[in-house]
Motif scaffolding. Structure first.
Motif, PDB file in Angstrom:
ATOM      1  N   MET A   1     -16.559   7.965   5.228  1.00  0.00           N
ATOM      2  CA  MET A   1     -16.526   6.538   5.453  1.00  0.00           C
ATOM      3  C   MET A   1     -15.931   5.869   4.225  1.00  0.00           C
ATOM      4  SD  MET A   1     -19.706   4.065   6.280  1.00  0.00           S
ATOM      5  CE  MET A   1     -19.539   3.442   7.901  1.00  0.00           C
ATOM      6  N   ARG A   6     -17.143  13.554   2.422  1.00  0.00           N
ATOM      7  CA  ARG A   6     -18.536  13.944   2.597  1.00  0.00           C
ATOM      8  C   ARG A   6     -18.586  15.408   2.994  1.00  0.00           C
ATOM      9  NH1 ARG A   6     -21.107   9.365   6.284  1.00  0.00           N
ATOM     10  NH2 ARG A   6     -22.835  10.802   6.185  1.00  0.00           N
ATOM     11  N   VAL A  33     -15.394  15.136  14.029  1.00  0.00           N
ATOM     12  CA  VAL A  33     -14.754  14.208  13.091  1.00  0.00           C
ATOM     13  C   VAL A  33     -13.423  13.726  13.661  1.00  0.00           C
ATOM     14  CG1 VAL A  33     -13.724  14.004  10.802  1.00  0.00           C
ATOM     15  CG2 VAL A  33     -15.917  15.178  11.088  1.00  0.00           C
ATOM     16  N   LYS A  37     -16.512  10.813  15.428  1.00  0.00           N
ATOM     17  CA  LYS A  37     -17.967  10.864  15.290  1.00  0.00           C
ATOM     18  C   LYS A  37     -18.335  11.379  13.912  1.00  0.00           C
ATOM     19  CE  LYS A  37     -18.981  11.326  20.113  1.00  0.00           C
ATOM     20  NZ  LYS A  37     -19.873  11.886  21.094  1.00  0.00           N
ATOM     21  N   ASP A  38     -19.518  11.027  13.452  1.00  0.00           N
ATOM     22  CA  ASP A  38     -20.009  11.466  12.150  1.00  0.00           C
ATOM     23  C   ASP A  38     -21.032  12.580  12.360  1.00  0.00           C
ATOM     24  OD1 ASP A  38     -20.881  11.777   9.577  1.00  0.00           O
ATOM     25  OD2 ASP A  38     -21.555   9.710   9.324  1.00  0.00           O
ATOM     26  N   VAL A  40     -23.077  13.891  10.409  1.00  0.00           N
ATOM     27  CA  VAL A  40     -24.346  13.627   9.728  1.00  0.00           C
ATOM     28  C   VAL A  40     -25.270  12.824  10.643  1.00  0.00           C
ATOM     29  CG1 VAL A  40     -25.419  12.541   7.728  1.00  0.00           C
ATOM     30  CG2 VAL A  40     -23.275  13.763   7.471  1.00  0.00           C
ATOM     31  N   ASP A  41     -24.704  11.947  11.465  1.00  0.00           N
ATOM     32  CA  ASP A  41     -25.520  11.194  12.412  1.00  0.00           C
ATOM     33  C   ASP A  41     -26.167  12.108  13.436  1.00  0.00           C
ATOM     34  OD1 ASP A  41     -24.856   8.850  11.160  1.00  0.00           O
ATOM     35  OD2 ASP A  41     -23.285   8.329  12.596  1.00  0.00           O
TER      36      ASP A  41
END
Length: 50
Positions: A1, A6, A33, A37-38, A40-41
């Motif tokens: 982000m 990350r 990715v 989408k992330d 980590v979420d």
């Protein structure tokens, strides 16, 4: 982000992450990715091994 890199770890070597399954999981995460989408979420949701 916001242009910051990350890192996501999938877990320690060994069951269930064998040398054959770990690259498949990495590609799955890269696909998330690429679709915006992330990963980590999604860490709170259980992982599925394919």
């Amino acid at each position: 982000m916001f242009g910051r890199q990350r890192f996501v770890t999938i877990g320690p070597h060994g069951a269930p992450w064998t040398p054959a399954l770990a690259p498949k999981e990495a590609k799955r995460l890269l696909g998330l990715v690429a679709n915006g989408k992330d990963p980590v979420d999604d860490k709170d949701s259980p992982r599925t091994i394919r």
